[in-house]
Design a protein around this motif. Structure first.
Motif, mmCIF file in Angstrom:
data_model
loop_
_atom_site.group_PDB
_atom_site.id
_atom_site.type_symbol
_atom_site.label_atom_id
_atom_site.label_comp_id
_atom_site.label_asym_id
_atom_site.label_seq_id
_atom_site.Cartn_x
_atom_site.Cartn_y
_atom_site.Cartn_z
ATOM 1 N N MET A 1 0.834 -1.176 0.000
ATOM 2 C CA MET A 1 0.000 0.000 0.000
ATOM 3 C C MET A 1 0.883 1.245 0.000
ATOM 4 S SD MET A 1 -3.166 0.485 2.541
ATOM 5 C CE MET A 1 -4.614 -0.321 2.006
ATOM 6 N N ASN A 2 0.587 2.153 -0.907
ATOM 7 C CA ASN A 2 1.415 3.355 -0.945
ATOM 8 C C ASN A 2 0.818 4.452 -0.060
ATOM 9 O OD1 ASN A 2 -0.699 4.276 -2.456
ATOM 10 N ND2 ASN A 2 0.434 4.453 -4.354
ATOM 11 N N LEU A 3 1.556 5.503 0.089
ATOM 12 C CA LEU A 3 1.190 6.576 1.005
ATOM 13 C C LEU A 3 -0.084 7.301 0.580
ATOM 14 C CD1 LEU A 3 2.274 7.804 3.579
ATOM 15 C CD2 LEU A 3 3.524 9.439 2.208
ATOM 16 N N ASN A 4 -0.297 7.462 -0.724
ATOM 17 C CA ASN A 4 -1.496 8.147 -1.205
ATOM 18 C C ASN A 4 -2.763 7.385 -0.850
ATOM 19 O OD1 ASN A 4 -0.111 10.306 -2.305
ATOM 20 N ND2 ASN A 4 0.122 9.310 -4.288
ATOM 21 N N LYS A 5 -2.729 6.067 -0.953
ATOM 22 C CA LYS A 5 -3.904 5.267 -0.612
ATOM 23 C C LYS A 5 -4.194 5.342 0.880
ATOM 24 C CE LYS A 5 -3.775 1.933 -4.358
ATOM 25 N NZ LYS A 5 -3.713 0.511 -4.702
ATOM 26 N N ILE A 6 -3.159 5.322 1.683
ATOM 27 C CA ILE A 6 -3.344 5.422 3.131
ATOM 28 C C ILE A 6 -3.942 6.784 3.484
ATOM 29 C CG2 ILE A 6 -2.147 5.523 5.343
ATOM 30 C CD1 ILE A 6 -0.144 3.498 4.152
ATOM 31 N N LYS A 7 -3.431 7.838 2.858
ATOM 32 C CA LYS A 7 -3.937 9.185 3.121
ATOM 33 C C LYS A 7 -5.399 9.307 2.715
ATOM 34 C CE LYS A 7 -3.311 13.987 1.911
ATOM 35 N NZ LYS A 7 -2.745 14.914 0.946
ATOM 36 N N SER A 8 -5.754 8.779 1.562
ATOM 37 C CA SER A 8 -7.142 8.876 1.114
ATOM 38 C C SER A 8 -8.072 8.071 2.006
ATOM 39 C CB SER A 8 -7.275 8.438 -0.339
ATOM 40 O OG SER A 8 -7.021 7.065 -0.476
ATOM 41 N N MET A 9 -7.629 6.905 2.462
ATOM 42 C CA MET A 9 -8.456 6.109 3.373
ATOM 43 C C MET A 9 -8.666 6.832 4.697
ATOM 44 S SD MET A 9 -7.295 2.115 2.705
ATOM 45 C CE MET A 9 -6.732 2.029 4.345
ATOM 46 N N LEU A 10 -7.612 7.459 5.221
ATOM 47 C CA LEU A 10 -7.731 8.189 6.479
ATOM 48 C C LEU A 10 -8.655 9.399 6.341
ATOM 49 C CD1 LEU A 10 -4.074 8.077 7.838
ATOM 50 C CD2 LEU A 10 -6.074 6.900 8.760
ATOM 51 N N SER A 11 -8.548 10.111 5.231
ATOM 52 C CA SER A 11 -9.406 11.282 5.066
ATOM 53 C C SER A 11 -10.866 10.889 4.869
ATOM 54 C CB SER A 11 -8.927 12.149 3.910
ATOM 55 O OG SER A 11 -9.001 11.452 2.703
ATOM 56 N N LYS A 12 -11.112 9.789 4.166
ATOM 57 C CA LYS A 12 -12.487 9.315 4.008
ATOM 58 C C LYS A 12 -13.081 8.872 5.337
ATOM 59 C CE LYS A 12 -12.115 7.875 -0.784
ATOM 60 N NZ LYS A 12 -12.077 6.755 -1.730
ATOM 61 N N SER A 13 -12.270 8.180 6.134
ATOM 62 C CA SER A 13 -12.779 7.750 7.442
ATOM 63 C C SER A 13 -13.005 8.943 8.363
ATOM 64 C CB SER A 13 -11.833 6.743 8.086
ATOM 65 O OG SER A 13 -10.584 7.331 8.353
ATOM 66 N N ALA A 14 -12.171 9.976 8.262
ATOM 67 C CA ALA A 14 -12.370 11.185 9.062
ATOM 68 C C ALA A 14 -13.657 11.895 8.651
ATOM 69 C CB ALA A 14 -11.183 12.113 8.916
ATOM 70 N N LYS A 15 -13.945 11.908 7.358
ATOM 71 C CA LYS A 15 -15.173 12.525 6.877
ATOM 72 C C LYS A 15 -16.402 11.777 7.404
ATOM 73 C CE LYS A 15 -15.551 13.937 2.482
ATOM 74 N NZ LYS A 15 -15.830 13.897 1.025
ATOM 75 N N ILE A 16 -16.335 10.460 7.382
ATOM 76 C CA ILE A 16 -17.452 9.652 7.881
ATOM 77 C C ILE A 16 -17.633 9.845 9.380
ATOM 78 C CG2 ILE A 16 -18.228 7.280 8.249
ATOM 79 C CD1 ILE A 16 -16.922 6.612 5.529
ATOM 80 N N LEU A 17 -16.529 9.854 10.118
ATOM 81 C CA LEU A 17 -16.619 10.066 11.559
ATOM 82 C C LEU A 17 -17.169 11.460 11.883
ATOM 83 C CD1 LEU A 17 -13.340 8.396 12.837
ATOM 84 C CD2 LEU A 17 -15.685 7.605 13.179
#
Length: 66
Positions: A1-17
């Motif tokens: 997993m590259n850094l961009n995918k991790i960043k996008s997953m974290l931002s999506k989860s932050a938006k949902i939270l």
């Protein structure tokens, strides 16, 4: 997993939270309105800066705006 995918997953989860938290506090309408206002502002600013770049590129006199 590259850094961009991790960043996008974290931002999506932050938006949902954030949506869940707003629903708990009964401020979901405000959150949706602020998000849509932010997207509209972003779209406007992006179009302004793109038009400025096009002016600089197409100018025959090499006009530089500061």
């Amino acid at each position: 997993m590259n850094l961009n995918k991790i960043k996008s997953m974290l931002s999506k989860s932050a938006k949902i939270l954030g949506d869940v938290n707003a629903a708990k506090n009964d401020t979901l309408g405000k959150r949706i309105a602020r998000r849509s206002a932010g997207k509209a502002t972003n779209k406007l600013l992006r179009s302004l800066f793109k038009s400025r770049e096009n002016i600089l590129r197409l100018s025959p006199k090499k006009l530089y705006l500061n």
